[in-house]
Design a protein around this motif. Sequence first.
Motif, mmCIF file in Angstrom:
data_model
loop_
_atom_site.group_PDB
_atom_site.id
_atom_site.type_symbol
_atom_site.label_atom_id
_atom_site.label_comp_id
_atom_site.label_asym_id
_atom_site.label_seq_id
_atom_site.Cartn_x
_atom_site.Cartn_y
_atom_site.Cartn_z
ATOM 1 N N GLN A 1 41.475 30.924 43.250
ATOM 2 C CA GLN A 1 41.203 32.170 42.836
ATOM 3 C C GLN A 1 42.004 33.035 42.225
ATOM 4 O O GLN A 1 43.348 32.944 42.782
ATOM 5 N N SER B 1 41.008 39.948 38.190
ATOM 6 C CA SER B 1 39.810 40.454 38.267
ATOM 7 C C SER B 1 39.993 41.454 37.294
ATOM 8 O O SER B 1 40.770 41.995 36.471
ATOM 9 N N THR C 1 37.489 44.597 35.365
ATOM 10 C CA THR C 1 36.444 45.461 35.688
ATOM 11 C C THR C 1 35.605 45.795 34.002
ATOM 12 O O THR C 1 36.344 46.188 32.635
ATOM 13 N N MET D 1 41.112 35.374 32.053
ATOM 14 C CA MET D 1 41.615 35.269 33.217
ATOM 15 C C MET D 1 42.283 33.794 33.802
ATOM 16 O O MET D 1 43.644 33.353 33.961
ATOM 17 N N THR E 1 33.294 43.789 37.975
ATOM 18 C CA THR E 1 34.297 43.267 38.282
ATOM 19 C C THR E 1 34.280 42.247 38.394
ATOM 20 O O THR E 1 33.814 41.473 39.582
ATOM 21 N N SER F 1 36.118 38.256 38.714
ATOM 22 C CA SER F 1 37.126 36.938 38.882
ATOM 23 C C SER F 1 37.013 35.672 38.718
ATOM 24 O O SER F 1 35.678 35.788 38.686
ATOM 25 N N ALA G 1 32.772 41.069 42.359
ATOM 26 C CA ALA G 1 33.481 41.518 43.768
ATOM 27 C C ALA G 1 32.620 42.171 44.206
ATOM 28 O O ALA G 1 31.215 43.052 43.406
#
Lengths: 138, 138
Positions: B24, B27, B29, B76, B107, B109, B138
């Motif tokens: 995982q 992050s 936004t 990411m 946000t 992830s 999130a």
Amino acid sequence: MPTDFPTTVDDRYFEDYLAGHVHQFGSVTVSEAEIVEFARRYDPQPFHVDPEAARQTQFGGLIASGWHTAGLMMRMVVDHYLSHVASLASPGLDELRWTQPVRPGDTLSVRATVLETRPSASKSDRGLVRTLFEVEAA
Amino acid sequence: MPTDFPTTVDDRYFEDYLAGHVHQFGSVTVSEAEIVEFARRYDPQPFHVDPEAARQTQFGGLIASGWHTAGLMMRMVVDHYLSHVASLASPGLDELRWTQPVRPGDTLSVRATVLETRPSASKSDRGLVRTLFEVEAA
């Protein structure tokens, strides 16, 4: 097979998508600057952002991010294929393949084959159109 | 299941990806301005570019293009998951699903599950890693 819809995107509905029909549309030329700009933000791998480093890779030079190619395709699909008055959005794709690198200066167009159309089982005012989109270089 | 690799992206190889492991990371936004900017260029449907028009749709407000979400995910993945010294690129995806709308201020992830790793049958210096990427809010 016909390549034109009988209606424009401003007057196109579920009934206008016919299984087996093939539609060809769009033309976009992608520049090195746009390839690098997109990739710096969303996919900063060396072969997408650095022409010098890209020359040392198996691609022999800068290539567009596959996600950038997808975005360029989507723009042509929105402009020419999707209804502007009745499209409700898409739940996703069954398969996505990047078969050839897209390079600076390439001109792309789209070939859309309607695979299947199906009225919704639960909602009588809508239906599902399954399409094969192929991005072709001129 | 471990969520960290034993190695950084600058020292990560085929052997470091282990089937069944879950990672995982990331992050980001996403702002209304970025959603609109991306969509104006690559996916100008009303619910992606026009907050006012979007309120009248089934989404009840502006949502990100699914291709934009994919780009945010890819960033990411590049920053945290792919090897920066050994990754050779990807041939595509077996499936892509947009299950929930992404809205301004969300946000995101990534949860990456290594599904399979397989040495190349034809080239002894490389292998294939198949991964399930899930984008989570999130």
